[in-house]
Design a protein around this motif. Sequence first.
Motif, PDB file in Angstrom:
ATOM      1  N   ILE A 203      31.064  39.568 -16.578  1.00 48.32           N
ATOM      2  CA  ILE A 203      31.101  38.827 -17.833  1.00 48.32           C
ATOM      3  C   ILE A 203      30.255  37.560 -17.733  1.00 48.32           C
ATOM      4  CG2 ILE A 203      32.613  37.547 -19.403  1.00 48.32           C
ATOM      5  CD1 ILE A 203      34.798  39.578 -18.779  1.00 48.32           C
ATOM      6  N   GLY A 204      30.308  36.885 -16.572  1.00 47.32           N
ATOM      7  CA  GLY A 204      29.493  35.693 -16.388  1.00 47.32           C
ATOM      8  C   GLY A 204      28.007  35.990 -16.465  1.00 47.32           C
ATOM      9  N   GLU A 205      27.575  37.079 -15.839  1.00 43.91           N
ATOM     10  CA  GLU A 205      26.161  37.449 -15.889  1.00 43.91           C
ATOM     11  C   GLU A 205      25.763  37.929 -17.278  1.00 43.91           C
ATOM     12  OE1 GLU A 205      23.820  37.077 -13.543  1.00 43.91           O
ATOM     13  OE2 GLU A 205      25.363  36.008 -12.403  1.00 43.91           O
ATOM     14  N   TRP A 206      26.640  38.633 -17.938  1.00 41.55           N
ATOM     15  CA  TRP A 206      26.330  39.110 -19.293  1.00 41.55           C
ATOM     16  C   TRP A 206      26.133  37.937 -20.250  1.00 41.55           C
ATOM     17  CZ3 TRP A 206      25.613  44.088 -21.137  1.00 41.55           C
ATOM     18  CH2 TRP A 206      25.584  44.229 -22.529  1.00 41.55           C
ATOM     19  N   ASN A 207      26.919  36.893 -20.080  1.00 38.18           N
ATOM     20  CA  ASN A 207      26.861  35.739 -20.974  1.00 38.18           C
ATOM     21  C   ASN A 207      25.887  34.662 -20.509  1.00 38.18           C
ATOM     22  OD1 ASN A 207      28.809  36.829 -22.700  1.00 38.18           O
ATOM     23  ND2 ASN A 207      30.490  35.946 -21.512  1.00 38.18           N
ATOM     24  N   VAL A 224      20.613  39.983 -23.188  1.00 42.09           N
ATOM     25  CA  VAL A 224      21.327  39.933 -24.461  1.00 42.09           C
ATOM     26  C   VAL A 224      21.426  38.509 -24.992  1.00 42.09           C
ATOM     27  CG1 VAL A 224      23.605  40.230 -25.509  1.00 42.09           C
ATOM     28  CG2 VAL A 224      22.647  42.046 -24.097  1.00 42.09           C
ATOM     29  N   GLN A 225      21.763  37.566 -24.121  1.00 41.40           N
ATOM     30  CA  GLN A 225      21.932  36.190 -24.589  1.00 41.40           C
ATOM     31  C   GLN A 225      20.606  35.566 -25.011  1.00 41.40           C
ATOM     32  OE1 GLN A 225      24.928  35.059 -25.148  1.00 41.40           O
ATOM     33  NE2 GLN A 225      25.730  36.983 -24.304  1.00 41.40           N
ATOM     34  N   VAL A 246      26.248  38.421 -33.017  1.00 39.34           N
ATOM     35  CA  VAL A 246      27.224  37.881 -32.061  1.00 39.34           C
ATOM     36  C   VAL A 246      28.263  38.938 -31.709  1.00 39.34           C
ATOM     37  CG1 VAL A 246      29.078  36.195 -31.782  1.00 39.34           C
ATOM     38  CG2 VAL A 246      26.885  35.484 -32.744  1.00 39.34           C
ATOM     39  N   THR A 247      28.727  39.675 -32.705  1.00 40.73           N
ATOM     40  CA  THR A 247      29.705  40.735 -32.454  1.00 40.73           C
ATOM     41  C   THR A 247      29.117  41.823 -31.563  1.00 40.73           C
ATOM     42  OG1 THR A 247      30.709  40.308 -34.618  1.00 40.73           O
ATOM     43  CG2 THR A 247      31.258  42.387 -33.539  1.00 40.73           C
ATOM     44  N   PRO A 252      30.973  44.569 -25.944  1.00 38.91           N
ATOM     45  CA  PRO A 252      31.014  45.259 -24.638  1.00 38.91           C
ATOM     46  C   PRO A 252      31.867  44.557 -23.593  1.00 38.91           C
ATOM     47  CG  PRO A 252      28.792  45.257 -25.502  1.00 38.91           C
ATOM     48  CD  PRO A 252      29.584  44.379 -26.405  1.00 38.91           C
ATOM     49  N   VAL A 253      31.753  43.233 -23.484  1.00 37.30           N
ATOM     50  CA  VAL A 253      32.529  42.529 -22.466  1.00 37.30           C
ATOM     51  C   VAL A 253      34.005  42.446 -22.856  1.00 37.30           C
ATOM     52  CG1 VAL A 253      30.611  41.214 -21.531  1.00 37.30           C
ATOM     53  CG2 VAL A 253      31.836  40.322 -23.508  1.00 37.30           C
ATOM     54  N   MET A 254      34.294  42.401 -24.153  1.00 42.09           N
ATOM     55  CA  MET A 254      35.691  42.407 -24.584  1.00 42.09           C
ATOM     56  C   MET A 254      36.350  43.736 -24.239  1.00 42.09           C
ATOM     57  SD  MET A 254      35.571  40.464 -28.300  1.00 42.09           S
ATOM     58  CE  MET A 254      37.335  40.709 -28.483  1.00 42.09           C
TER      59      MET A 254
END
Length: 275
Positions: A203-207, A224-225, A246-247, A252-254
């Motif tokens: 999640i940290g890397e995704w965000n 993505v970010q 944003v959704t 995916p991470v949710m």
Amino acid sequence: MSKPNPNLKSGDFLSLVVLLLGAFIVLLPLFVVFLTSFAPVSANPENLSKSNWSLANYGVAWQQGKFLLAFANSTLVAIAVTAFQIVTSALAGYALARLKFRGRQTLLLVVLATLVIPFQLLVIPIFLVLKWGHLINTYWALILPTAVNGFGIFLLRQYFQTIPVELEEAAAIDGANRLQILWRVMLPLARPALVTLFLFTFIGEWNDLFKPLVFTTRPELRTVQLALAEFQEQFTNNWPLMMAAVTIATVPVMVLFLIGQRQFIQGIATTGIKN
């Protein structure tokens, strides 16, 4: 027959009210984002209740933001960093938890000290090292700077200490070496901690927006970010499209967190409890 404790019931009710209030405060912005993403392009946040909902914003946001490539890049980087951190954290955490060697406590303090140093303070030396290795504008520039993490080492070290030593001794009697004990005994028992580390890291890397913004300039390496930030600059006044983007980036991470939440809670709850 003993009477029920009225204070306990009132305490439980108060805890429930506090939890519901906290959940409402946390989920309200997410609900507004999700609701706005279905509104027509011309809708404003003030008249959402009068709008006609549709899924058109998601198709437009997906195409305009070019999220397919961004999703592929973020998935590749997140999985690679997570794999590196799990391997390095398992090896280092097991060594700090079980092996007896001089300077072990000092090394542990050094690992903990890395947790209080912001990544932004290290960006210049990291950038110079990556430039020296000709890794700028490559996937390695997004993977290597966070391939090792002090939090993961400390997390697994604490969890390994909760596992009885007798299990390792029994495996050693059967002829297993240290790596076999780690692979066949410790890691299967440490699954909650591994899932916790996986979720935190992925999640940290995704965000993460900082590394792609500093270490890459090639459009084909957009995550993505970074794609979301560029999309926001392009559609600043189009709230429904922005909320749809944003959704798309958040779902995916949710879903990943909801799948692993039980192991995540167990890993957090049992870490640090020593038998």
